[in-house]
Design a protein around this motif. Sequence first.
Motif, short mmCIF file in Angstrom:
data_model
loop_
_atom_site.label_atom_id
_atom_site.label_comp_id
_atom_site.label_asym_id
_atom_site.label_seq_id
_atom_site.Cartn_x
_atom_site.Cartn_y
_atom_site.Cartn_z
N PRO A 13 0.94 -1.32 -0.02
CA PRO A 13 -0.09 0.05 -0.01
C PRO A 13 0.82 1.40 0.13
O PRO A 13 2.00 1.32 0.68
CB PRO A 13 -0.82 -0.18 1.27
N ALA A 14 0.35 2.27 -0.64
CA ALA A 14 1.20 3.56 -0.72
C ALA A 14 0.96 4.11 0.81
O ALA A 14 -0.15 3.94 1.45
CB ALA A 14 0.57 4.31 -1.77
N ALA A 15 1.94 4.86 1.15
CA ALA A 15 1.97 5.78 2.35
C ALA A 15 0.90 6.45 2.30
O ALA A 15 -0.04 6.75 3.43
CB ALA A 15 3.23 6.53 2.67
N SER A 16 0.48 7.18 1.38
CA SER A 16 -0.55 8.32 1.39
C SER A 16 -1.01 8.53 -0.05
O SER A 16 -0.19 8.87 -1.00
CB SER A 16 -0.20 9.56 2.06
N GLU A 17 -2.32 8.32 -0.33
CA GLU A 17 -2.81 8.51 -1.71
C GLU A 17 -3.30 10.17 -2.10
O GLU A 17 -2.99 10.35 -3.12
CB GLU A 17 -4.05 7.62 -2.00
N ALA A 18 -3.45 10.56 -0.77
CA ALA A 18 -3.96 12.14 -0.93
C ALA A 18 -2.52 13.03 -1.42
O ALA A 18 -1.35 12.58 -0.62
CB ALA A 18 -4.44 12.62 0.41
N PRO A 19 -2.73 13.76 -2.13
CA PRO A 19 -1.49 14.76 -2.16
C PRO A 19 -0.95 15.32 -0.79
O PRO A 19 -1.85 15.72 0.02
CB PRO A 19 -1.74 15.87 -3.17
N PHE A 20 0.27 16.07 -0.74
CA PHE A 20 0.78 16.34 0.31
C PHE A 20 0.00 17.74 0.67
O PHE A 20 0.05 18.63 -0.19
CB PHE A 20 2.23 16.64 0.45
N SER A 21 -0.49 17.99 2.10
CA SER A 21 -0.99 19.12 2.31
C SER A 21 -0.22 19.87 3.18
O SER A 21 0.27 19.12 4.13
CB SER A 21 -2.52 19.08 2.61
N GLY A 22 0.06 21.30 3.17
CA GLY A 22 0.98 21.69 4.24
C GLY A 22 0.20 22.33 5.45
O GLY A 22 0.85 23.01 6.36
N ALA A 23 -1.08 21.82 5.83
CA ALA A 23 -1.72 22.31 6.98
C ALA A 23 -1.31 21.43 8.01
O ALA A 23 -1.08 20.12 8.03
CB ALA A 23 -3.26 22.04 6.67
N PRO A 24 -1.12 22.02 9.13
CA PRO A 24 -0.80 21.36 10.37
C PRO A 24 -1.82 20.64 10.82
O PRO A 24 -2.92 20.69 10.77
CB PRO A 24 -0.44 22.57 11.44
N ALA A 35 8.21 9.00 1.99
CA ALA A 35 8.66 8.28 0.58
C ALA A 35 8.01 7.26 0.43
O ALA A 35 7.87 6.24 1.47
CB ALA A 35 10.25 8.27 0.67
N PRO A 36 7.78 6.60 -0.79
CA PRO A 36 7.34 5.28 -0.69
C PRO A 36 8.16 4.15 -0.24
O PRO A 36 9.38 4.26 -0.47
CB PRO A 36 7.10 5.13 -2.48
#
Length: 101
Positions: A13-24, A35-36
Amino acid sequence: MPAAQPRPESAIPAASEAPFSGAPDARGAMPVAAAPARLADELAVPAPSPVHQLQAELIQRTAPDETVAEPLYPGWLRVAFPVGSSLVLWAAIVWGVSRLW
């Protein structure tokens, strides 16, 4: 699936399918893009790290250069002491039990 065979890349499984968001997040910490995951093969070389280098230097400083054999007590004492102390303790036990009756 046997443990000796690696899983296909599609099964990891991928670590996160959602794109990186800079919100805390709720704690106020900023998320870090992961990283994958990848499988290490037999040709992979471990990356040197300062921690491993420091640990290697400390091991070299703490390891004794040569081991010196400690002198042993004479054989008669190594046999006589446990036997004698056992006899004394058994005598104390027998005496204590005889005092109860």
